[in-house]
Design an enzyme around this catalytic site. Structure first.
Site, mmCIF file in Angstrom:
data_model
loop_
_atom_site.group_PDB
_atom_site.id
_atom_site.type_symbol
_atom_site.label_atom_id
_atom_site.label_comp_id
_atom_site.label_asym_id
_atom_site.label_seq_id
_atom_site.Cartn_x
_atom_site.Cartn_y
_atom_site.Cartn_z
ATOM 1 N N HIS A 1 0.812 82.147 -3.599
ATOM 2 C CA HIS A 1 0.376 82.681 -2.191
ATOM 3 C C HIS A 1 2.065 82.755 -1.375
ATOM 4 O O HIS A 1 1.452 83.097 -0.042
ATOM 5 C CB HIS A 1 -0.899 81.884 -1.499
ATOM 6 C CG HIS A 1 -0.803 80.677 -1.680
ATOM 7 N ND1 HIS A 1 -0.644 79.913 -2.240
ATOM 8 C CD2 HIS A 1 -0.809 80.126 -0.286
ATOM 9 C CE1 HIS A 1 -0.343 78.417 -2.151
ATOM 10 N NE2 HIS A 1 -0.293 78.805 -0.693
ATOM 11 N N ASP A 2 2.443 81.390 -1.322
ATOM 12 C CA ASP A 2 3.666 81.199 -0.808
ATOM 13 C C ASP A 2 4.912 81.827 -1.321
ATOM 14 O O ASP A 2 5.734 81.900 -0.333
ATOM 15 C CB ASP A 2 4.525 79.818 -1.216
ATOM 16 C CG ASP A 2 3.179 78.583 -0.210
ATOM 17 O OD1 ASP A 2 3.168 77.736 -0.469
ATOM 18 O OD2 ASP A 2 2.470 79.202 0.243
ATOM 19 N N ASP B 1 -8.250 73.647 -4.324
ATOM 20 C CA ASP B 1 -7.064 73.292 -3.873
ATOM 21 C C ASP B 1 -6.921 72.259 -2.826
ATOM 22 O O ASP B 1 -8.114 72.049 -2.351
ATOM 23 C CB ASP B 1 -6.477 74.656 -2.995
ATOM 24 C CG ASP B 1 -4.949 74.746 -3.251
ATOM 25 O OD1 ASP B 1 -4.234 75.554 -2.449
ATOM 26 O OD2 ASP B 1 -4.300 73.482 -2.821
ATOM 27 N N ASP C 1 -2.051 70.267 -3.209
ATOM 28 C CA ASP C 1 -1.167 70.364 -2.486
ATOM 29 C C ASP C 1 -0.193 69.582 -2.234
ATOM 30 O O ASP C 1 -0.593 68.785 -1.431
ATOM 31 C CB ASP C 1 -1.428 71.380 -1.468
ATOM 32 C CG ASP C 1 -0.838 71.941 -0.360
ATOM 33 O OD1 ASP C 1 -0.562 72.720 -0.483
ATOM 34 O OD2 ASP C 1 -0.472 71.491 1.649
ATOM 35 N N GLU D 1 1.245 70.353 -6.817
ATOM 36 C CA GLU D 1 2.781 71.188 -5.747
ATOM 37 C C GLU D 1 3.474 70.267 -5.940
ATOM 38 O O GLU D 1 3.299 69.185 -4.916
ATOM 39 C CB GLU D 1 1.840 71.981 -5.700
ATOM 40 C CG GLU D 1 2.899 72.957 -5.039
ATOM 41 C CD GLU D 1 3.091 73.392 -3.119
ATOM 42 O OE1 GLU D 1 2.588 72.648 -2.236
ATOM 43 O OE2 GLU D 1 3.056 74.501 -2.369
HETATM 44 O O1 TEU Z 1 3.729 74.529 0.263
HETATM 45 C C1 TEU Z 1 4.121 73.550 0.134
HETATM 46 C C2 TEU Z 1 5.553 73.960 0.158
HETATM 47 O O2 TEU Z 1 6.955 73.833 0.175
HETATM 48 C C3 TEU Z 1 5.773 75.248 1.561
HETATM 49 O O3 TEU Z 1 6.557 74.783 2.184
HETATM 50 C C4 TEU Z 1 5.992 76.099 0.788
HETATM 51 O O4 TEU Z 1 6.200 76.460 -0.417
HETATM 52 C C5 TEU Z 1 6.952 77.446 2.110
HETATM 53 O O5 TEU Z 1 5.968 78.036 2.604
HETATM 54 C C6 TEU Z 1 7.599 79.026 0.746
HETATM 55 O O6 TEU Z 1 8.517 78.715 1.943
HETATM 56 C C7 TEU Z 1 2.317 73.790 0.378
HETATM 57 C C8 TEU Z 1 1.274 75.706 0.248
HETATM 58 O O7 TEU Z 1 1.071 75.946 -0.946
HETATM 59 C C9 TEU Z 1 1.025 76.515 1.152
HETATM 60 O O8 TEU Z 1 0.232 77.497 1.748
HETATM 61 C C10 TEU Z 1 1.109 75.515 3.222
HETATM 62 O O9 TEU Z 1 1.727 76.180 4.117
HETATM 63 C C11 TEU Z 1 2.285 74.291 2.602
HETATM 64 O O10 TEU Z 1 1.661 73.117 1.543
HETATM 65 C C12 TEU Z 1 1.202 73.285 4.011
HETATM 66 O O11 TEU Z 1 -0.343 72.795 3.434
#
Ligand code: TEU
Length: 563
Positions: free
Chosen positions: A330-331, A99, A201, A257
């Site tokens: 994970h989000d 990642d 990311d 992403e």
């Molecule tokens: O997430 C990017 C993002 O758009 C976040 O706003 C996430 O999708 C949101 O929490 C969903 O409600 C990436 C990573 O996947 C996330 O785990 C990190 O917290 C974030 O970037 C910052 O690195």
């Protein structure tokens, strides 16, 4: 005929290491725990593991705040442990992708510690510093993803620094060629170790509008900075430079992403002729139902909206570019709770239906840890059970600013908190679901006694074995990998039906997304009498008279017709 790139007929499995398997009893998952479970993943049949960040981090955002790109996080183990994982994974013919978090670092990264020390050191411009507005306020009115302003004032040098996420995650300044070179060298370091590529990311946020204008006012009270940092002015220059300096020298898989990316933009990012990325993660489907406060004001959504989104992306990237396919990560909340039915009666059936729908689309499927077990959202009663800064900030900030009631934010958190994906992987009905012998950093979902890998592996009707068959089918039938997509019954609110066609083979994929028995007609152009059922999530075939079918709740079937 040129063979499709290896990652086009691969299946990726995402591991959130913190919650996957704890091998040393400290309550936090680790690298050796992943190595222990490689045989499980090989049994499932996946080809690639995407590891959420394992680099040194203070874990304010659970590793998405990196303080040293060249060290493995202490709680996850050592670099030797990682090297061992790589070697063992190779024995199982499983690749590892990392990642890459380079939109920002932790505020504890040496670069930032030096950058903030004085206004004239070599690391000052590794980050984005701006003077206050004449009235002393922040340079722009933008709101940060995790609450508050995107700017924090630093007394020592009397300037603000930008952080699109939390104040402990300062944004890197990609305008600085020295920073970009340091990022490329770090990527080469990991590629030389043998990693197969990167999930990148929020990579479409690294280029900002250099004028830093205020944004239109949002219901949150802050300005919308999105138009000035999503898909910014130099993003393609940076990605092509990254490709030329790093990626072109390795046979990698890359997926960016990209919140707020459109199909048209994704075509430019993933067009093989442009030497940028292989795939992107878009957010159109996982944003379904977002209200005035985004995910924190969830609204009902319609299947026709979901079908329209998938069809737009399937058609849009059919000839140029490539789709990633995912229900959760994970989000995101657990797929069955978000898009299926996590009741005891329909959990397994709807989990298999969702898997059928996704894995029969054109693109590379991503399975999030526990999705293959049908894990569900955790029904935590207390806010004290949650750990995620995004959730905890929303719980306090939105209520304190009178943007919603306590009851509304609790309801939204129970539906959409990122922690639903982060409860420990459920391995068995032993204490803590076999995840740890210690005290888990976050509570185990209480349903682990019946929903766990041990049960699933011994039940040939489990979701696990259904995913295993879907993966096997992908390896058997090139029509699943390369077949063109067409939607059927586009306006039906309960049935999602589509075809995939390649040469003389046509798949007809039919999924009932509802809790009702549904009677519907498939086009007479399909001679179902000649169809074979490739996979079905119920033991009994649907009632059928000619092309009129009656599907049970959450029933899913893939028909194969060979002309
Ligand atoms: O997430 C990017 C993002 O758009 C976040 O706003 C996430 O999708 C949101 O929490 C969903 O409600 C990436 C990573 O996947 C996330 O785990 C990190 O917290 C974030 O970037 C910052 O690195």
């Amino acid at each position: 005929m040129t063979l499709p790139a290896w990652w086009k007929n691969s299946v990726v499995y995402q591991i959130y290491p913190r919650s996957f398997k704890d091998s040393d009893g400290d309550g936090v998952g680790d690298i050796n725990g992943i190595t222990e479970k490689l045989s499980y993943l090989q049994d499932l049949g996946i080809d690639i593991i995407w590891l959420s960040p394992i680099y040194q981090s203070p874990n304010y955002d659970n590793g998405y705040d990196i303080s040293d790109y060249y060290q493995v996080m202490n709680t996850f183990g050592t670099m030797d442990d990682f090297q061992h994982l790589l070697e063992q994974a190779e024995q199982y013919r499983i690749k590892i992708m990392m990642d890459l978090v380079v939109n920002h670092t932790s505020d504890q990264h040496q670069w930032f510690i030096k950058s903030r020390a004085t206004k004239d050191n070599q690391y000052r411009d590794y980050y984005i510093w701006r003077d206050p507005k004449p009235d002393g306020s922040a340079p722009t009115n933008w709101g940060a993803a995790f609450g508050g302003s995107t700017w924090t004032y630093d007394q020592k040098t009397e300037q603000y620094y930008l952080h699109l996420f939390s104040d402990k995650q300062p944004d890197l300044n990609w305008e600085n060629p020295d920073l970009r070179q340091d990022v490329y060298q770090m990527m080469i370091y990991w590629l030389e170790k043998g990693v197969a590529g990167f999930r990148m990311d929020v990579i479409n946020m690294i280029s900002k509008d250099p004028n830093y204008p205020d944004g239109e006012r949002l219901p949150t009270g802050f300005g919308d900075g999105g138009p000035y940092y999503f898909n910014g002015p130099k993003i393609h220059d940076y990605l092509q430079e990254m490709h030329n300096h790093v990626l072109k020298n390795y046979d990698t898989i890359t997926v960016g992403e990209m919140p707020n990316v459109t199909v048209e933009q994704a075509k430019r990012y993933t067009d093989i002729e442009r030497d940028e990325l292989d795939m992107v993660f878009h957010f159109d489907h996982v944003s379904l139902g977002d209200g005035r406060l985004g995910k924190w004001s969830p609204q009902p959504w319609k299947l026709t909206e979901l079908k329209s989104i998938f069809t737009r992306w399937q058609k849009g990237l059919d000839q140029v570019g490539w789709n990633s396919l995912y229900w959760s990560n994970h989000d995101q909340p657990r797929a069955i709770s978000r898009f299926g039915d996590d009741s005891e009666h329909y959990r397994v059936r709807s989990g298999k239906m969702l898997a059928t729908c996704l894995h029969m689309l054109k693109g590379t499927p991503y399975i999030y840890q526990g999705e293959e077990l049908g894990m569900t959202n955790a029904k935590f009663e207390s806010i004290n059970d949650y750990r995620d800064l995004e959730t905890l900030n929303a719980y306090n900030d939105l209520v304190n600013r009178n943007l919603c009631s306590r009851a509304e934010i609790i309801e939204a958190i129970q539906q959409r908190s990122r922690d639903h994906a982060r409860t420990p992987m459920q391995w068995s009905n032993a204490k803590n679901a076999g995840f740890t012998t210690g005290d888990p950093w976050i509570a185990v979902n209480p349903n682990y006694k019946t929903i766990n890998a041990q049960v699933a592996l011994h039940d040939h009707t489990s979701i696990f074995h259904y995913y295993k068959k879907l993966i096997q089918l992908r390896k058997q039938y090139q029509v699943i990998v390369e077949g063109s997509y067409d939607i059927l019954l586009a306006n039906h609110e309960q049935i999602y039906a589509f075809t995939r066609t390649l040469a003389n083979q046509t798949l007809i994929v039919v999924c009932n997304f509802s809790k009702q028995n549904i009677t519907f007609d498939l086009p007479r152009s399909f001679d179902l009498q000649r169809a074979n059922i490739l996979i079905s999530n119920l033991s009994d075939d649907p009632l059928q008279k000619d092309n009129r079918l009656i599907f049970e709740p959450y029933q899913a079937i893939v028909y194969l017709i060979e002309n």
